[in-house]
Design an enzyme around this catalytic site. Structure first.
Site, mmCIF file in Angstrom:
data_model
loop_
_atom_site.group_PDB
_atom_site.id
_atom_site.type_symbol
_atom_site.label_atom_id
_atom_site.label_comp_id
_atom_site.label_asym_id
_atom_site.label_seq_id
_atom_site.Cartn_x
_atom_site.Cartn_y
_atom_site.Cartn_z
ATOM 1 N N CYS A 11 38.990 38.859 27.554
ATOM 2 C CA CYS A 11 39.253 38.246 28.861
ATOM 3 C C CYS A 11 37.947 38.079 29.595
ATOM 4 O O CYS A 11 37.162 39.035 29.712
ATOM 5 C CB CYS A 11 40.206 39.131 29.672
ATOM 6 S SG CYS A 11 40.510 38.508 31.354
ATOM 7 N N CYS A 14 36.894 37.698 35.059
ATOM 8 C CA CYS A 14 35.947 38.239 36.049
ATOM 9 C C CYS A 14 34.542 37.766 35.680
ATOM 10 O O CYS A 14 33.752 38.496 35.074
ATOM 11 C CB CYS A 14 36.025 39.758 36.084
ATOM 12 S SG CYS A 14 37.571 40.395 36.731
ATOM 13 N N CYS A 87 44.476 46.213 32.756
ATOM 14 C CA CYS A 87 43.467 45.533 33.598
ATOM 15 C C CYS A 87 43.078 46.405 34.780
ATOM 16 O O CYS A 87 43.934 46.877 35.542
ATOM 17 C CB CYS A 87 44.026 44.201 34.083
ATOM 18 S SG CYS A 87 42.940 43.344 35.249
ATOM 19 N N ASN A 306 45.284 28.488 58.482
ATOM 20 C CA ASN A 306 45.009 29.257 57.264
ATOM 21 C C ASN A 306 45.534 28.444 56.086
ATOM 22 O O ASN A 306 46.534 28.799 55.462
ATOM 23 C CB ASN A 306 45.692 30.625 57.347
ATOM 24 C CG ASN A 306 45.371 31.499 56.157
ATOM 25 O OD1 ASN A 306 44.393 31.280 55.452
ATOM 26 N ND2 ASN A 306 46.214 32.496 55.914
ATOM 27 N N CYS A 333 39.611 29.808 52.272
ATOM 28 C CA CYS A 333 39.254 30.376 50.970
ATOM 29 C C CYS A 333 38.346 29.432 50.196
ATOM 30 O O CYS A 333 38.098 29.632 49.007
ATOM 31 C CB CYS A 333 40.512 30.689 50.160
ATOM 32 S SG CYS A 333 41.569 29.265 49.841
#
Length: 374
Positions: A11, A14, A87, A306, A333
Protein backbone atom coordinates in the site's frame (compact mmCIF):
# COMPACT_ATOMS: atom_id res chain seq x y z
CA UNK A 1 5.85 6.81 10.97
CA UNK A 2 6.78 3.24 10.06
CA UNK A 3 4.34 1.01 8.17
CA UNK A 4 4.94 -2.63 7.23
CA UNK A 5 2.41 -2.40 4.40
CA UNK A 6 4.25 0.55 2.87
CA UNK A 7 7.67 -1.03 3.33
CA UNK A 8 6.47 -4.21 1.62
CA UNK A 9 5.00 -2.22 -1.29
CA UNK A 10 1.48 -3.48 -0.54
CA UNK A 11 0.00 0.00 0.00
CA UNK A 12 1.38 3.39 -0.98
CA UNK A 13 -1.60 5.55 -0.03
CA UNK A 14 0.47 7.48 2.53
CA UNK A 15 2.64 9.11 -0.12
CA UNK A 16 4.55 11.33 2.36
CA UNK A 17 5.20 8.70 5.01
CA UNK A 18 8.97 8.74 4.44
CA UNK A 19 9.16 12.47 5.16
CA UNK A 20 9.66 13.67 8.75
CA UNK A 21 6.35 14.94 10.04
CA UNK A 22 7.67 18.45 10.74
CA UNK A 23 8.63 18.73 7.07
CA UNK A 24 5.21 17.47 5.93
CA UNK A 25 3.53 20.17 7.98
CA UNK A 26 5.93 22.91 6.87
CA UNK A 27 5.54 21.99 3.20
CA UNK A 28 1.73 22.08 3.40
CA UNK A 29 1.86 25.45 5.11
CA UNK A 30 4.29 26.83 2.53
CA UNK A 31 2.14 25.57 -0.36
CA UNK A 32 -0.99 27.23 1.05
CA UNK A 33 0.84 30.47 1.79
CA UNK A 34 2.18 30.56 -1.75
CA UNK A 35 -1.26 30.01 -3.27
CA UNK A 36 -2.73 32.86 -1.20
CA UNK A 37 0.32 35.14 -1.41
CA UNK A 38 -1.47 37.58 -3.68
CA UNK A 39 -3.98 38.52 -0.98
CA UNK A 40 -2.27 41.17 1.13
CA UNK A 41 -2.77 41.55 4.86
CA UNK A 42 -3.35 37.86 5.53
CA UNK A 43 -1.98 36.65 8.87
CA UNK A 44 -1.12 32.96 9.08
CA UNK A 45 -1.39 31.32 12.47
CA UNK A 46 0.80 28.28 13.26
CA UNK A 47 -0.49 25.04 11.68
CA UNK A 48 -2.40 22.58 13.86
CA UNK A 49 -0.58 19.24 13.97
CA UNK A 50 -2.31 15.88 14.09
CA UNK A 51 -1.16 12.53 15.43
CA UNK A 52 0.39 10.58 12.54
CA UNK A 53 -1.17 7.30 13.65
CA UNK A 54 -4.56 6.12 14.91
CA UNK A 55 -6.39 9.28 13.85
CA UNK A 56 -8.83 7.96 11.23
CA UNK A 57 -12.33 7.40 12.59
CA UNK A 58 -13.52 5.76 9.35
CA UNK A 59 -12.27 2.63 7.60
CA UNK A 60 -13.16 2.40 3.90
CA UNK A 61 -12.26 -1.19 3.11
CA UNK A 62 -12.55 -2.84 -0.30
CA UNK A 63 -13.68 -6.46 0.02
CA UNK A 64 -11.60 -9.05 -1.81
CA UNK A 65 -10.45 -12.63 -1.54
CA UNK A 66 -12.97 -15.38 -0.90
CA UNK A 67 -15.78 -16.13 1.51
CA UNK A 68 -13.48 -18.38 3.54
CA UNK A 69 -10.51 -16.00 3.40
CA UNK A 70 -11.77 -12.44 2.80
CA UNK A 71 -9.44 -9.48 2.50
CA UNK A 72 -10.39 -6.02 3.74
CA UNK A 73 -8.25 -3.23 2.33
CA UNK A 74 -7.51 -2.25 -1.25
CA UNK A 75 -7.15 -3.90 -4.65
CA UNK A 76 -3.85 -4.41 -6.45
CA UNK A 77 -3.25 -3.64 -10.12
CA UNK A 78 -4.80 -6.95 -11.11
CA UNK A 79 -7.97 -6.26 -9.12
CA UNK A 80 -7.06 -8.71 -6.36
CA UNK A 81 -7.60 -7.96 -2.68
CA UNK A 82 -4.80 -6.69 -0.44
CA UNK A 83 -5.62 -7.06 3.25
CA UNK A 84 -4.94 -3.93 5.36
CA UNK A 85 -6.78 -4.72 8.58
CA UNK A 86 -3.78 -3.61 10.62
CA UNK A 87 -3.51 -0.14 9.00
CA UNK A 88 -1.86 2.18 11.49
CA UNK A 89 -4.04 5.15 10.52
CA UNK A 90 -7.20 3.62 11.99
CA UNK A 91 -8.24 4.10 15.60
CA UNK A 92 -7.64 1.24 17.98
CA UNK A 93 -11.37 0.52 17.98
CA UNK A 94 -11.46 0.11 14.20
CA UNK A 95 -8.38 -2.10 14.19
CA UNK A 96 -9.97 -4.35 16.79
CA UNK A 97 -13.29 -4.50 14.92
CA UNK A 98 -12.03 -5.35 11.42
CA UNK A 99 -10.94 -8.97 12.14
CA UNK A 100 -14.34 -9.63 13.73
CA UNK A 101 -16.08 -8.16 10.71
CA UNK A 102 -13.97 -10.34 8.44
CA UNK A 103 -15.23 -13.34 10.45
CA UNK A 104 -18.78 -12.03 9.92
CA UNK A 105 -18.19 -11.99 6.15
CA UNK A 106 -17.38 -15.70 6.34
CA UNK A 107 -20.22 -16.51 8.74
CA UNK A 108 -22.85 -14.70 6.64
CA UNK A 109 -21.41 -16.12 3.39
CA UNK A 110 -20.89 -12.69 1.84
CA UNK A 111 -19.03 -13.35 -1.39
CA UNK A 112 -16.49 -10.55 -2.00
CA UNK A 113 -16.99 -8.84 -5.33
CA UNK A 114 -14.39 -9.92 -7.88
CA UNK A 115 -13.61 -6.97 -10.15
CA UNK A 116 -11.96 -8.90 -13.02
CA UNK A 117 -14.88 -11.36 -13.37
CA UNK A 118 -17.62 -8.98 -12.17
CA UNK A 119 -18.97 -11.61 -9.79
CA UNK A 120 -19.73 -11.51 -6.09
CA UNK A 121 -21.81 -9.40 -3.74
CA UNK A 122 -19.80 -7.54 -1.06
CA UNK A 123 -17.98 -4.57 -2.57
CA UNK A 124 -16.96 -2.46 0.43
CA UNK A 125 -17.11 -2.48 4.19
CA UNK A 126 -17.41 1.01 5.70
CA UNK A 127 -16.89 1.30 9.45
CA UNK A 128 -16.98 4.50 11.53
CA UNK A 129 -16.04 4.84 15.20
CA UNK A 130 -17.43 7.60 17.41
CA UNK A 131 -15.38 9.36 20.11
CA UNK A 132 -17.27 7.20 22.63
CA UNK A 133 -16.12 3.99 20.92
CA UNK A 134 -19.43 3.10 19.26
CA UNK A 135 -19.46 1.79 15.69
CA UNK A 136 -21.46 2.22 12.51
CA UNK A 137 -21.06 -0.67 10.03
CA UNK A 138 -22.17 -0.41 6.42
CA UNK A 139 -22.09 -3.28 3.90
CA UNK A 140 -21.89 -2.05 0.30
CA UNK A 141 -23.54 -4.76 -1.78
CA UNK A 142 -24.20 -5.37 -5.45
CA UNK A 143 -27.76 -6.56 -4.78
CA UNK A 144 -30.19 -7.62 -2.06
CA UNK A 145 -29.17 -11.29 -2.44
CA UNK A 146 -27.29 -11.46 0.87
CA UNK A 147 -29.54 -9.25 3.00
CA UNK A 148 -31.37 -12.15 4.64
CA UNK A 149 -28.07 -13.75 5.72
CA UNK A 150 -26.79 -10.47 7.13
CA UNK A 151 -29.97 -10.07 9.16
CA UNK A 152 -29.78 -13.69 10.32
CA UNK A 153 -26.31 -13.22 11.80
CA UNK A 154 -26.68 -9.73 13.26
CA UNK A 155 -27.21 -11.23 16.71
CA UNK A 156 -23.79 -12.87 16.49
CA UNK A 157 -22.26 -9.58 15.37
CA UNK A 158 -23.72 -7.67 18.32
CA UNK A 159 -22.45 -10.32 20.72
CA UNK A 160 -18.99 -10.27 19.18
CA UNK A 161 -18.93 -6.46 18.84
CA UNK A 162 -21.35 -4.94 21.36
CA UNK A 163 -20.12 -1.49 20.41
CA UNK A 164 -21.88 -1.76 17.03
CA UNK A 165 -24.98 0.46 17.22
CA UNK A 166 -25.83 1.23 13.57
CA UNK A 167 -25.82 -1.34 10.75
CA UNK A 168 -26.95 -0.76 7.18
CA UNK A 169 -26.63 -2.13 3.68
CA UNK A 170 -25.90 0.12 0.74
CA UNK A 171 -26.75 -1.08 -2.75
CA UNK A 172 -24.30 -0.29 -5.54
CA UNK A 173 -25.23 -2.53 -8.50
CA UNK A 174 -23.05 -0.88 -11.14
CA UNK A 175 -19.59 -2.05 -12.15
CA UNK A 176 -17.69 1.18 -11.68
CA UNK A 177 -15.23 2.73 -9.26
CA UNK A 178 -17.62 4.43 -6.85
CA UNK A 179 -17.68 3.84 -3.12
CA UNK A 180 -21.43 3.49 -2.62
CA UNK A 181 -24.83 3.76 -4.26
CA UNK A 182 -27.87 5.89 -3.58
CA UNK A 183 -30.05 3.31 -1.82
CA UNK A 184 -29.45 2.59 1.87
CA UNK A 185 -31.27 -0.11 3.86
CA UNK A 186 -31.14 0.31 7.62
CA UNK A 187 -30.68 -2.99 9.46
CA UNK A 188 -30.52 -1.76 13.06
CA UNK A 189 -32.94 -0.06 15.41
CA UNK A 190 -30.57 2.85 15.95
CA UNK A 191 -30.42 5.26 13.02
CA UNK A 192 -27.52 7.53 13.97
CA UNK A 193 -24.02 7.36 15.43
CA UNK A 194 -23.32 10.01 18.05
CA UNK A 195 -20.15 11.95 17.29
CA UNK A 196 -19.43 13.89 20.48
CA UNK A 197 -17.34 16.94 19.53
CA UNK A 198 -16.54 19.78 21.96
CA UNK A 199 -19.48 18.79 24.13
CA UNK A 200 -21.91 18.77 21.19
CA UNK A 201 -23.50 15.52 20.03
CA UNK A 202 -23.51 15.49 16.23
CA UNK A 203 -25.58 12.71 14.69
CA UNK A 204 -24.12 10.76 11.81
CA UNK A 205 -26.48 8.81 9.57
CA UNK A 206 -25.15 6.16 7.17
CA UNK A 207 -24.82 8.44 4.15
CA UNK A 208 -23.84 11.62 6.01
CA UNK A 209 -20.39 13.20 5.70
CA UNK A 210 -18.13 13.71 8.69
CA UNK A 211 -14.44 14.59 8.87
CA UNK A 212 -12.34 11.43 9.19
CA UNK A 213 -10.00 12.98 11.78
CA UNK A 214 -12.07 13.61 14.92
CA UNK A 215 -9.38 15.57 16.77
CA UNK A 216 -8.87 17.94 13.84
CA UNK A 217 -12.62 18.28 13.31
CA UNK A 218 -12.98 19.35 16.95
CA UNK A 219 -10.23 21.95 16.52
CA UNK A 220 -11.74 23.19 13.26
CA UNK A 221 -15.13 23.78 14.87
CA UNK A 222 -13.55 25.30 17.97
CA UNK A 223 -11.64 27.80 15.84
CA UNK A 224 -14.78 28.56 13.85
CA UNK A 225 -16.70 29.30 17.04
CA UNK A 226 -13.88 31.52 18.32
CA UNK A 227 -13.43 33.50 15.12
CA UNK A 228 -17.15 34.00 14.56
CA UNK A 229 -17.57 34.98 18.20
CA UNK A 230 -15.00 37.75 17.82
CA UNK A 231 -17.13 39.35 15.11
CA UNK A 232 -20.33 38.96 17.18
CA UNK A 233 -22.73 38.63 14.22
CA UNK A 234 -26.46 38.68 14.89
CA UNK A 235 -27.21 36.54 11.84
CA UNK A 236 -25.17 33.68 10.36
CA UNK A 237 -25.71 31.39 7.39
CA UNK A 238 -23.87 28.08 7.30
CA UNK A 239 -23.87 26.95 3.68
CA UNK A 240 -22.87 23.32 2.98
CA UNK A 241 -23.64 22.74 6.66
CA UNK A 242 -23.59 18.92 6.60
CA UNK A 243 -24.71 17.51 9.96
CA UNK A 244 -24.46 20.99 11.49
CA UNK A 245 -20.90 21.11 12.82
CA UNK A 246 -20.23 24.81 12.29
CA UNK A 247 -23.83 25.98 12.73
CA UNK A 248 -24.22 24.32 16.13
CA UNK A 249 -20.81 25.51 17.31
CA UNK A 250 -21.41 29.18 16.41
CA UNK A 251 -24.92 29.28 17.88
CA UNK A 252 -25.24 31.80 20.70
CA UNK A 253 -27.99 33.62 22.63
CA UNK A 254 -29.56 36.32 20.49
CA UNK A 255 -27.94 35.02 17.31
CA UNK A 256 -29.96 33.63 14.39
CA UNK A 257 -28.22 30.77 12.57
CA UNK A 258 -29.47 29.06 9.40
CA UNK A 259 -27.83 25.92 8.01
CA UNK A 260 -28.30 24.84 4.39
CA UNK A 261 -27.36 21.41 3.03
CA UNK A 262 -28.52 19.49 -0.05
CA UNK A 263 -28.72 16.19 1.86
CA UNK A 264 -32.06 15.78 3.62
CA UNK A 265 -30.53 13.06 5.84
CA UNK A 266 -27.81 15.42 7.01
CA UNK A 267 -30.43 18.07 7.78
CA UNK A 268 -32.40 15.55 9.84
CA UNK A 269 -29.22 14.84 11.81
CA UNK A 270 -28.56 18.54 12.36
CA UNK A 271 -32.12 19.14 13.55
CA UNK A 272 -31.84 16.24 15.99
CA UNK A 273 -28.68 17.73 17.50
CA UNK A 274 -30.27 21.18 17.68
CA UNK A 275 -33.33 19.85 19.48
CA UNK A 276 -31.23 17.93 21.99
CA UNK A 277 -29.27 21.10 22.72
CA UNK A 278 -32.46 23.14 23.06
CA UNK A 279 -31.29 25.79 20.61
CA UNK A 280 -34.17 28.04 19.56
CA UNK A 281 -32.24 30.41 17.30
CA UNK A 282 -31.00 27.73 14.88
CA UNK A 283 -32.87 26.28 11.92
CA UNK A 284 -31.87 24.02 9.06
CA UNK A 285 -33.19 23.61 5.54
CA UNK A 286 -32.48 21.05 2.83
CA UNK A 287 -31.59 22.70 -0.44
CA UNK A 288 -28.91 23.84 -2.84
CA UNK A 289 -26.65 26.37 -1.11
CA UNK A 290 -26.24 28.62 -4.14
CA UNK A 291 -29.92 28.66 -5.09
CA UNK A 292 -30.97 29.28 -1.48
CA UNK A 293 -28.53 32.13 -0.86
CA UNK A 294 -29.16 33.93 -4.13
CA UNK A 295 -32.92 33.85 -3.51
CA UNK A 296 -32.65 35.83 -0.23
CA UNK A 297 -33.43 39.54 -0.23
CA UNK A 298 -30.60 40.52 2.10
CA UNK A 299 -27.40 38.86 3.35
CA UNK A 300 -26.64 37.96 6.98
CA UNK A 301 -23.85 39.46 9.06
CA UNK A 302 -21.62 36.46 8.33
CA UNK A 303 -21.61 33.45 6.01
CA UNK A 304 -19.84 30.17 6.72
CA UNK A 305 -18.90 28.02 3.71
CA UNK A 306 -17.43 24.53 3.94
CA UNK A 307 -17.63 23.19 0.36
CA UNK A 308 -16.20 20.02 -1.20
CA UNK A 309 -12.84 20.11 -3.00
CA UNK A 310 -14.31 21.89 -6.02
CA UNK A 311 -14.90 25.00 -3.89
CA UNK A 312 -17.92 27.28 -3.87
CA UNK A 313 -17.57 28.22 -7.54
CA UNK A 314 -18.04 31.42 -9.49
CA UNK A 315 -21.77 31.90 -8.91
CA UNK A 316 -21.66 31.85 -5.12
CA UNK A 317 -18.35 33.74 -5.01
CA UNK A 318 -19.80 36.55 -7.10
CA UNK A 319 -22.98 36.61 -5.05
CA UNK A 320 -20.95 36.96 -1.84
CA UNK A 321 -18.92 39.74 -3.47
CA UNK A 322 -22.00 41.66 -4.59
CA UNK A 323 -24.22 40.91 -1.58
CA UNK A 324 -22.49 43.24 0.85
CA UNK A 325 -22.10 40.52 3.50
CA UNK A 326 -19.59 41.89 6.06
CA UNK A 327 -17.74 38.63 6.78
CA UNK A 328 -17.15 35.10 5.52
CA UNK A 329 -15.61 32.09 7.23
CA UNK A 330 -14.28 29.75 4.53
CA UNK A 331 -13.21 26.19 5.42
CA UNK A 332 -11.39 24.63 2.48
CA UNK A 333 -9.77 21.27 1.77
CA UNK A 334 -8.22 22.57 -1.46
CA UNK A 335 -6.24 25.81 -1.42
CA UNK A 336 -6.19 25.93 -5.22
CA UNK A 337 -9.97 26.26 -5.51
CA UNK A 338 -9.93 28.48 -2.42
CA UNK A 339 -7.54 30.91 -4.16
CA UNK A 340 -9.72 30.86 -7.28
CA UNK A 341 -12.85 31.63 -5.25
CA UNK A 342 -11.13 34.43 -3.28
CA UNK A 343 -10.11 36.07 -6.55
CA UNK A 344 -13.82 36.41 -7.35
CA UNK A 345 -14.39 38.28 -4.05
CA UNK A 346 -11.92 41.20 -4.05
CA UNK A 347 -14.00 43.21 -1.57
CA UNK A 348 -13.79 40.40 0.99
CA UNK A 349 -10.23 40.54 2.28
CA UNK A 350 -8.61 37.46 3.87
CA UNK A 351 -7.40 38.59 7.29
CA UNK A 352 -6.57 35.35 9.11
CA UNK A 353 -5.84 31.75 8.14
CA UNK A 354 -4.84 28.53 9.83
CA UNK A 355 -3.98 25.14 8.39
CA UNK A 356 -5.20 21.99 10.13
CA UNK A 357 -3.47 18.74 9.21
CA UNK A 358 -6.60 16.67 8.68
CA UNK A 359 -4.74 14.03 6.62
CA UNK A 360 -1.18 13.36 7.88
CA UNK A 361 1.23 11.49 5.58
CA UNK A 362 -0.56 12.81 2.47
CA UNK A 363 -0.65 16.15 0.69
CA UNK A 364 -4.20 16.87 1.90
CA UNK A 365 -5.26 19.29 4.65
CA UNK A 366 -7.98 21.69 5.79
CA UNK A 367 -7.43 25.45 5.89
CA UNK A 368 -9.70 27.92 7.67
CA UNK A 369 -9.79 31.52 6.41
CA UNK A 370 -11.62 34.52 7.85
CA UNK A 371 -12.64 37.19 5.32
CA UNK A 372 -13.75 40.74 6.14
CA UNK A 373 -15.18 43.33 3.78
CA UNK A 374 -13.07 46.39 3.24
Amino acid sequence: MQCDYYDAGRCRSCSLIEQPYARQLADKQAACEELLAGFGGLTWLPPVASPQERFRNKAKMVAGGTVEAPTLGILDRDGLGVDLRGCGLHTDGLRAALPVLADFVTRARLTPYDVPTRRGELKHLLVTESPDGELMVRFVLRSEESLARIRKHLGWLHEALPQVVVVSANLQPEHKAVLEGEREILLSEATTLRMRVNGIDLHLRPQSFFQTNTAMAAELYRLGREWVGERAPETVWDLYCGVGGFALHVAAPGREVVGIEVSAEAIASAEQSRDELGLTGVRFEAGDAIAWATAREAPPDLVVVNPPRRGIGADLSRWLEESGVPGVLYSSCNAQTLARDLAEMPSLRPVRARLLDMFPNTGHYEVLVLLARG
